[in-house]
Motif scaffolding. Structure first.
Motif, PDB file in Angstrom:
ATOM      1  N   HIS A 265       0.770  -1.050  -0.203  1.00 15.25           N
ATOM      2  CA  HIS A 265       0.218   0.120  -0.310  1.00 15.25           C
ATOM      3  C   HIS A 265       0.951   1.060  -0.209  1.00 15.25           C
ATOM      4  O   HIS A 265       0.358   2.531  -0.107  1.00 15.25           O
ATOM      5  N   THR A 279      -1.797   5.351   5.280  1.00 15.97           N
ATOM      6  CA  THR A 279      -1.638   3.632   5.706  1.00 15.97           C
ATOM      7  C   THR A 279      -1.216   3.315   6.997  1.00 15.97           C
ATOM      8  O   THR A 279      -0.599   4.124   8.034  1.00 15.97           O
ATOM      9  N   SER A 283      -4.889  -1.157   5.558  1.00 11.80           N
ATOM     10  CA  SER A 283      -4.517  -0.894   4.711  1.00 11.80           C
ATOM     11  C   SER A 283      -4.343  -2.640   4.147  1.00 11.80           C
ATOM     12  O   SER A 283      -4.040  -3.044   2.636  1.00 11.80           O
TER      13      SER A 283
END
Length: 286
Positions: A265, A279, A283
């Motif tokens: 991510h 994040t 995530s």
């Protein structure tokens, strides 16, 4: 057993954790990659993702196994994704990233040109794991890569080498050990903290103008140590510790590049900062 072999055995064991899978890539796996859109040379970058992404594997890894989870992750998000093998040694199949790193950077240069020619893009983004996050810096600094690369994202990169938790400091005490490492596996010798290769790479600054750099590190890295040696200094740099994003993430060196969706991510955020989303531990569900 000779005394220096007792030292090299745990040294080799730690390095082998950088290998990306317990089962090497097969020809069938490699053949499957293009059918899913990965290494698809007819892929044309979209307006949303105008640059192809070149994935650069780590030491003892290869272009398939290192990216079995991450390449589809990027492809499903609309990126043109490519990977390649580099650093081959004669007589050593399936496991790459072992040859002299400056020569591997030349292979990266050739591959980037191939990708840009096929996609029609002016620049690419590079994402690399371990050696693959450090080696591209040689391409950027010495081989003209800065004109063709927008961003470099290093996942647990060996930017300033490794002490392997102190093991490498013992090498000078065992006659012939350093020469053996240099001759048999040049890339491993190049990644020892203080090597001639790293001295040249980092002399005069870690970065080059015009390229954005992101480093993702984990506190639990047992291969590139100390983990803060992975960080870069200079304009356009963002250094991130995975546990600052998700404190319960226990990924070590191999896992952060293999299947850690927190890291994945954050890589996407680095590739497209204009649309970055925070994040967090959640995530993993994105």
């Amino acid at each position: 057993m000779l005394p220096w072999k007792r030292v090299l055995r745990p040294l080799a064991a730690l390095l082998l954790t950088a290998a990306v899978a317990t089962v090497p890539a097969t020809a069938a796996q490699a053949a499957d990659a293009p059918t899913s859109g990965w290494n698809n040379y007819s892929c044309k970058p979209s307006a949303a993702h105008p640059r192809p992404v070149v994935l650069v594997h780590g030491t003892l890894a290869n272009s398939v196994d290192n990216w079995l989870a991450f390449a589809p992750y990027l492809k499903d998000r609309g990126y043109c994704v490519f990977s390649f093998d580099y650093g081959q040694l004669p007589g050593v199949p399936l496991f790459y990233g072992l040859g002299p790193i400056d020569k591997s950077a030349e292979q990266l240069k050739t591959f980037v040109d191939k990708v840009l020619s096929a996609t029609g893009a002016a620049e690419t983004d590079l994402v690399g794991h371990s050696q693959g996050g450090m080696m591209p810096r040689y391409y950027l600094k010495f081989l003209g890569g800065a004109a063709k690369v927008n961003a470099l994202v290093g996942i647990a990169p060996s930017n300033h080498g490794t002490t392997l938790n102190g093991f490498t400091k013992l090498l000078p005490y065992f006659p012939g050990a350093e020469d053996l490492l240099t001759t048999a596996t040049p890339a491993l010798a190049d990644q020892v903290a203080g090597s001639a290769f790293l001295t040249k790479l980092n002399e005069g600054g870690d970065t080059v103008p015009g390229v954005r750099y992101t480093v993702l590190a984990t506190k639990y890295d047992e291969v590139v140590t100390p983990y803060r040696s992975q960080f870069l200094d200079g304009p356009g740099v963002r250094n991130v510790v995975l546990q600052d994003l998700c404190p319960i993430d226990l990924s070590e060196h191999a896992a952060i590049g293999l299947f850690d969706r927190i890291a994945f991510h954050e890589v996407v955020n680095a590739l497209d900062p204009a649309h970055a989303k925070a994040t967090t531990c959640a995530s993993v569900f994105d």
